[in-house]
Scaffold this motif. Structure first.
Motif, PDB file in Angstrom:
ATOM      1  N   PHE A 338       0.890  -1.197   0.165  1.00  0.00           N
ATOM      2  CA  PHE A 338       0.065   0.006   0.001  1.00  0.00           C
ATOM      3  C   PHE A 338       0.979   1.182  -0.058  1.00  0.00           C
ATOM      4  O   PHE A 338       0.627   2.199  -0.615  1.00  0.00           O
ATOM      5  CB  PHE A 338      -0.752  -0.107   1.218  1.00  0.00           C
ATOM      6  CG  PHE A 338      -1.828   1.355   1.444  1.00  0.00           C
ATOM      7  CD1 PHE A 338      -2.596   1.623   0.533  1.00  0.00           C
ATOM      8  CD2 PHE A 338      -1.340   2.174   2.206  1.00  0.00           C
ATOM      9  CE1 PHE A 338      -3.752   2.797   0.755  1.00  0.00           C
ATOM     10  CE2 PHE A 338      -2.080   3.520   2.588  1.00  0.00           C
ATOM     11  CZ  PHE A 338      -3.141   3.544   1.499  1.00  0.00           C
ATOM     12  N   ASP A 339       2.084   1.266   0.677  1.00  0.00           N
ATOM     13  CA  ASP A 339       2.866   2.464   0.986  1.00  0.00           C
ATOM     14  C   ASP A 339       3.463   2.643  -0.353  1.00  0.00           C
ATOM     15  O   ASP A 339       3.411   3.813  -0.902  1.00  0.00           O
ATOM     16  CB  ASP A 339       4.036   2.195   1.887  1.00  0.00           C
ATOM     17  CG  ASP A 339       4.708   3.491   2.149  1.00  0.00           C
ATOM     18  OD1 ASP A 339       4.304   4.456   2.791  1.00  0.00           O
ATOM     19  OD2 ASP A 339       6.032   3.493   1.727  1.00  0.00           O
ATOM     20  N   VAL A 340       3.720   1.604  -1.183  1.00  0.00           N
ATOM     21  CA  VAL A 340       4.564   1.938  -2.558  1.00  0.00           C
ATOM     22  C   VAL A 340       3.085   2.432  -3.655  1.00  0.00           C
ATOM     23  O   VAL A 340       3.706   3.279  -4.310  1.00  0.00           O
ATOM     24  CB  VAL A 340       4.742   0.612  -3.207  1.00  0.00           C
ATOM     25  CG1 VAL A 340       5.178   0.467  -4.711  1.00  0.00           C
ATOM     26  CG2 VAL A 340       6.116  -0.011  -2.437  1.00  0.00           C
ATOM     27  N   ALA A 341       2.022   1.901  -3.490  1.00  0.00           N
ATOM     28  CA  ALA A 341       0.949   2.608  -4.323  1.00  0.00           C
ATOM     29  C   ALA A 341       0.679   3.999  -4.061  1.00  0.00           C
ATOM     30  O   ALA A 341       0.508   4.687  -4.787  1.00  0.00           O
ATOM     31  CB  ALA A 341      -0.248   1.774  -4.142  1.00  0.00           C
ATOM     32  N   MET A 342       0.789   4.307  -2.639  1.00  0.00           N
ATOM     33  CA  MET A 342       0.664   5.672  -2.234  1.00  0.00           C
ATOM     34  C   MET A 342       1.633   6.524  -2.698  1.00  0.00           C
ATOM     35  O   MET A 342       1.490   7.746  -3.193  1.00  0.00           O
ATOM     36  CB  MET A 342       0.520   5.768  -0.678  1.00  0.00           C
ATOM     37  CG  MET A 342      -0.847   5.413  -0.179  1.00  0.00           C
ATOM     38  SD  MET A 342      -2.154   6.327  -0.744  1.00  0.00           S
ATOM     39  CE  MET A 342      -1.868   7.896   0.290  1.00  0.00           C
ATOM     40  N   LEU A 343       2.817   5.950  -2.589  1.00  0.00           N
ATOM     41  CA  LEU A 343       4.080   6.969  -3.257  1.00  0.00           C
ATOM     42  C   LEU A 343       3.742   7.236  -4.775  1.00  0.00           C
ATOM     43  O   LEU A 343       4.040   8.324  -5.150  1.00  0.00           O
ATOM     44  CB  LEU A 343       5.340   6.117  -2.831  1.00  0.00           C
ATOM     45  CG  LEU A 343       5.546   6.220  -1.715  1.00  0.00           C
ATOM     46  CD1 LEU A 343       6.954   5.245  -1.390  1.00  0.00           C
ATOM     47  CD2 LEU A 343       6.243   7.318  -1.007  1.00  0.00           C
ATOM     48  N   LYS A 346      -1.380   6.919  -8.071  1.00  0.00           N
ATOM     49  CA  LYS A 346      -2.374   6.394  -8.870  1.00  0.00           C
ATOM     50  C   LYS A 346      -3.392   5.709  -8.172  1.00  0.00           C
ATOM     51  O   LYS A 346      -3.458   4.872  -7.479  1.00  0.00           O
ATOM     52  CB  LYS A 346      -1.543   5.587  -9.866  1.00  0.00           C
ATOM     53  CG  LYS A 346      -0.852   6.280 -10.783  1.00  0.00           C
ATOM     54  CD  LYS A 346      -0.037   5.192 -11.884  1.00  0.00           C
ATOM     55  CE  LYS A 346       1.153   5.962 -12.597  1.00  0.00           C
ATOM     56  NZ  LYS A 346       1.783   5.140 -13.668  1.00  0.00           N
ATOM     57  N   PRO A 347      -4.736   6.324  -8.425  1.00  0.00           N
ATOM     58  CA  PRO A 347      -5.906   5.605  -7.707  1.00  0.00           C
ATOM     59  C   PRO A 347      -6.063   4.158  -8.112  1.00  0.00           C
ATOM     60  O   PRO A 347      -6.462   3.624  -6.802  1.00  0.00           O
ATOM     61  CB  PRO A 347      -6.903   6.470  -8.285  1.00  0.00           C
ATOM     62  CG  PRO A 347      -6.567   7.890  -8.935  1.00  0.00           C
ATOM     63  CD  PRO A 347      -4.821   7.363  -9.354  1.00  0.00           C
ATOM     64  N   GLY A 348      -5.661   3.533  -9.019  1.00  0.00           N
ATOM     65  CA  GLY A 348      -6.188   1.967  -9.250  1.00  0.00           C
ATOM     66  C   GLY A 348      -5.101   1.290  -8.454  1.00  0.00           C
ATOM     67  O   GLY A 348      -5.958   0.477  -7.469  1.00  0.00           O
ATOM     68  N   PRO A 349      -4.024   1.556  -8.411  1.00  0.00           N
ATOM     69  CA  PRO A 349      -3.321   0.507  -7.346  1.00  0.00           C
ATOM     70  C   PRO A 349      -3.551   0.948  -5.987  1.00  0.00           C
ATOM     71  O   PRO A 349      -3.430  -0.168  -5.171  1.00  0.00           O
ATOM     72  CB  PRO A 349      -1.761   0.949  -7.887  1.00  0.00           C
ATOM     73  CG  PRO A 349      -1.961   1.492  -9.168  1.00  0.00           C
ATOM     74  CD  PRO A 349      -3.045   2.161  -9.421  1.00  0.00           C
ATOM     75  N   GLU A 382      -8.605  10.721  -6.196  1.00  0.00           N
ATOM     76  CA  GLU A 382      -9.978  10.548  -6.682  1.00  0.00           C
ATOM     77  C   GLU A 382     -10.263   9.037  -6.865  1.00  0.00           C
ATOM     78  O   GLU A 382     -10.258   8.306  -7.898  1.00  0.00           O
ATOM     79  CB  GLU A 382     -10.057  11.014  -8.220  1.00  0.00           C
ATOM     80  CG  GLU A 382      -9.699  12.570  -8.053  1.00  0.00           C
ATOM     81  CD  GLU A 382      -9.868  13.207  -9.577  1.00  0.00           C
ATOM     82  OE1 GLU A 382     -10.161  12.509 -10.437  1.00  0.00           O
ATOM     83  OE2 GLU A 382      -9.836  14.463  -9.700  1.00  0.00           O
ATOM     84  N   LEU A 383     -10.657   8.435  -5.528  1.00  0.00           N
ATOM     85  CA  LEU A 383     -10.968   6.852  -5.572  1.00  0.00           C
ATOM     86  C   LEU A 383     -12.722   6.830  -5.882  1.00  0.00           C
ATOM     87  O   LEU A 383     -13.348   7.907  -5.528  1.00  0.00           O
ATOM     88  CB  LEU A 383     -10.703   6.601  -4.183  1.00  0.00           C
ATOM     89  CG  LEU A 383      -9.227   6.436  -3.700  1.00  0.00           C
ATOM     90  CD1 LEU A 383      -8.935   6.106  -2.407  1.00  0.00           C
ATOM     91  CD2 LEU A 383      -8.318   5.617  -4.611  1.00  0.00           C
ATOM     92  N   GLU A 384     -13.104   5.729  -6.319  1.00  0.00           N
ATOM     93  CA  GLU A 384     -14.715   5.454  -6.332  1.00  0.00           C
ATOM     94  C   GLU A 384     -14.746   4.340  -5.752  1.00  0.00           C
ATOM     95  O   GLU A 384     -14.375   3.199  -5.078  1.00  0.00           O
ATOM     96  CB  GLU A 384     -14.439   5.262  -7.989  1.00  0.00           C
ATOM     97  CG  GLU A 384     -14.189   6.378  -8.771  1.00  0.00           C
ATOM     98  CD  GLU A 384     -14.467   6.080 -10.263  1.00  0.00           C
ATOM     99  OE1 GLU A 384     -14.705   4.804 -10.647  1.00  0.00           O
ATOM    100  OE2 GLU A 384     -14.420   6.986 -10.887  1.00  0.00           O
ATOM    101  N   GLY A 385     -16.274   4.035  -5.497  1.00  0.00           N
ATOM    102  CA  GLY A 385     -16.866   2.947  -4.751  1.00  0.00           C
ATOM    103  C   GLY A 385     -16.574   2.702  -3.835  1.00  0.00           C
ATOM    104  O   GLY A 385     -16.375   3.615  -2.795  1.00  0.00           O
ATOM    105  N   GLU A 386     -16.162   1.389  -3.361  1.00  0.00           N
ATOM    106  CA  GLU A 386     -15.951   1.048  -2.019  1.00  0.00           C
ATOM    107  C   GLU A 386     -14.827   1.580  -1.314  1.00  0.00           C
ATOM    108  O   GLU A 386     -14.413   1.990  -0.259  1.00  0.00           O
ATOM    109  CB  GLU A 386     -15.815  -0.603  -1.968  1.00  0.00           C
ATOM    110  CG  GLU A 386     -15.553  -1.223  -0.573  1.00  0.00           C
ATOM    111  CD  GLU A 386     -16.522  -0.659   0.627  1.00  0.00           C
ATOM    112  OE1 GLU A 386     -16.020  -0.420   1.833  1.00  0.00           O
ATOM    113  OE2 GLU A 386     -17.836  -0.507   0.304  1.00  0.00           O
ATOM    114  N   ALA A 387     -13.541   1.800  -2.434  1.00  0.00           N
ATOM    115  CA  ALA A 387     -12.256   2.466  -1.963  1.00  0.00           C
ATOM    116  C   ALA A 387     -12.525   3.637  -1.509  1.00  0.00           C
ATOM    117  O   ALA A 387     -11.940   4.343  -0.581  1.00  0.00           O
ATOM    118  CB  ALA A 387     -11.441   2.433  -3.154  1.00  0.00           C
ATOM    119  N   ALA A 388     -13.579   4.667  -2.010  1.00  0.00           N
ATOM    120  CA  ALA A 388     -13.770   5.944  -1.573  1.00  0.00           C
ATOM    121  C   ALA A 388     -14.316   5.925  -0.461  1.00  0.00           C
ATOM    122  O   ALA A 388     -14.001   6.654   0.360  1.00  0.00           O
ATOM    123  CB  ALA A 388     -14.619   6.473  -2.786  1.00  0.00           C
TER     124      ALA A 388
END
Length: 514
Positions: A338-343, A346-349, A382-388
């Protein structure tokens, strides 16, 4: 940790005896129970009798005009803590000290943070308290910091006061042992004439200073005088002569573990696992010579009480790649992904990695440190759905909860209620459950703090009222929702609106199942 049982399950749990285990669990040791016997109290010599006794007079208590009570020492000035300097008012020092020591550490993170603020603030001593070197409130504050595992903060506080009093030095000595600064502590012991070390501490420090002959002679003297227990004798003998332990059976578990025993057991190759010791001992596993797994476990334990900053926890989590799987390693792997994705940003990862990482944090009861690390940054994506929806709830557990709530369009009645809690705008809001109703009552204009708390407030004993509120909300988190209402009313009456809102949000969002 604290538990919020579902009201519908409380009766069933009681009927089946499901909660008998935790209720009957052994009470954790407080700091006063495990401090090392490292110094002795100085003997008080009686004054010689007068040659011709004069008329009997009443004793006079003298307070130096220029003296500053140790109870006034703190690390947070009033402009930082937001608390008035006369918070204790006319309270009695001994009663306040007992209340501080009685506070539980397994409570809401917002309440833990408030307790830290109380313990570290520069506050005037209670009216009428003596200005002496050793303040009873300072000792109680230090002991509670040790209960929380906050050794760095406790060390800074005692050094601000000056560890020249035996009881202050005793705590400072143990903190130094647990943080790997024992040589500094031993040097200070030799340089402080008002501190008389016990025989075990003297032997330890002589050996640490390289004077092995003097250490051995001191141990022999202690034996001859009967000033040392058989348990300490065996440990010190092995500490001074490791060859003596070759072929000998392992030492028995100590009857009373202390930092001094802990460090000597470590030195003779029979270390004690910190997971079964009071929380303060976990600090020793943050040293660079500890294994990564031990460092992670210690960091997580300390982060749960707020003793370790989230950024330091993140640094330990991401030191290297997990070399195994299962349990703790799966949690670290999920967090690192998750930390790598946040760095990358990008919303998808981020959306794909958020669920597993959050599930790992919930299982470890580390939701709030995670939210403090990522809540605000998640709100910008800009997350969507359950992630948002999940990102919104995480954001409400972070420091920017109000701004995140104001920017959110509620997607459900539950979200609308959470937004109302975060902004404090609860007029006309329908509660989702009995706990929600208790929260609304606590924020209402006629909220009742309770008779006992009202008396404290009327007497100007604001600090004791806050301590009472901490107790109430901790009890409320375990199911007594009437206490929640009273606690919120107290917090709001003393101007701690943000603490009240954060506590309410955490009660709604954090689930504990024991």
């Amino acid at each position: 940790m604290w538990t919020r049982p579902r009201p519908a399950l409380v009766g069933l749990a009681l009927a089946c005896g499901a909660i008998a285990g935790p209720a009957a669990a052994e009470k954790p040791l407080s700091a006063i129970d495990w401090l090392s016997d490292s110094v002795t109290q100085p003997a008080v010599r009686a004054a010689p009798p007068a040659l011709s006794p004069g008329p009997r007079t009443e004793p006079i208590e003298v307070t130096p005009l220029t003296g500053t009570s140790a109870d006034a020492v703190g690390l947070l000035p009033a402009q930082v803590s937001g608390l008035p300097r006369d918070l204790w008012g006319p309270g009695r020092p001994a009663e306040i000290a007992r209340a501080i020591r009685a506070e539980r550490v397994d409570t809401l993170p917002a309440i833990q943070a408030l307790l830290f603020t109380l313990l570290l603030s520069e506050l005037d001593p209670p009216e009428g308290a003596r200005a002496d070197k050793r303040g009873v409130l300072l000792l109680a504050r230090l002991d509670k910091l040790l209960d929380l595992g906050a050794l760095d903060q406790a060390q800074a506080l005692v050094e601000r006061a000056g560890p020249t009093d035996p009881e202050l030095f005793r705590r400072w000595f143990d903190i130094s042992l647990l943080t790997g600064q024992e040589d500094r502590a031993c040097a200070a012991m030799r340089a402080t004439p008002d501190v008389a070390p016990t025989f075990p501490a003297r032997v330890f420090c002589l050996a640490r200073g390289g004077d092995w002959n003097a250490a051995a002679l001191t141990l022999e003297t202690a034996r001859a005088l009967g000033f040392i227990s058989d348990e300490d004798d065996e440990l010190l003998a092995r500490f001074l002569d490791p060859e003596q332990a070759e072929g000998a059976p392992p030492l028995p578990a100590p009857t009373r573990p202390s930092p001094l025993i802990f460090r000597m057991r470590e030195a003779v190759g029979e270390p004690l696992a910190t997971t079964r010791l009071p929380l303060a001992f976990a600090r020793s596993d943050l040293r660079s010579n500890a294994g990564w797994k031990a460092r992670i476990e210690a960091a997580e334990r300390l982060a749960r009480t707020g003793a370790l900053p989230p950024n330091q926890l993140l640094g330990i989590w991401t030191e290297r790649k997990p070399a195994a799987s299962g349990g703790l390693w799966d949690r670290v792997a999920a967090l690192q992904a998750f930390d790598v994705a946040m760095l990358a940003g990008k919303p998808g990862p981020v959306a794909r990695a958020l669920g597993p990482a959050w599930a790992a944090m919930v299982a470890a009861e580390l939701e709030v440190p995670f939210a403090q690390l990522y809540g605000t940054r998640l709100a910008r994506l800009e997350l969507e759905g359950e992630a948002a929806r999940l990102a919104f709830r995480i954001g409400l557990l972070g420091d920017d909860y109000e701004a995140i709530a104001q920017a959110r369009q509620p997607a459900s009645a539950e979200e609308g209620f959470l937004i109302a809690l975060a902004t404090g705008e609860l007029d006309g809001v329908s509660p989702p459950d009995p706990l929600g109703a208790a929260l609304i009552d606590g924020f209402g204009p006629g909220a009742d703090p309770g008779a006992a708390q009202l008396r404290l407030l009327a007497d100007g004993r604001l600090g004791e009222a806050i301590l009472a509120a901490i107790d109430l909300i901790t009890d409320g988190a375990r199911g007594d929702i009437g206490d929640v209402t009273r606690a919120l009313a107290v917090l709001r009456k003393v101007g701690l609106e943000s603490v009240a809102r954060q506590s309410a949000l955490q009660l709604m969002l954090l689930e504990r199942r024991g």
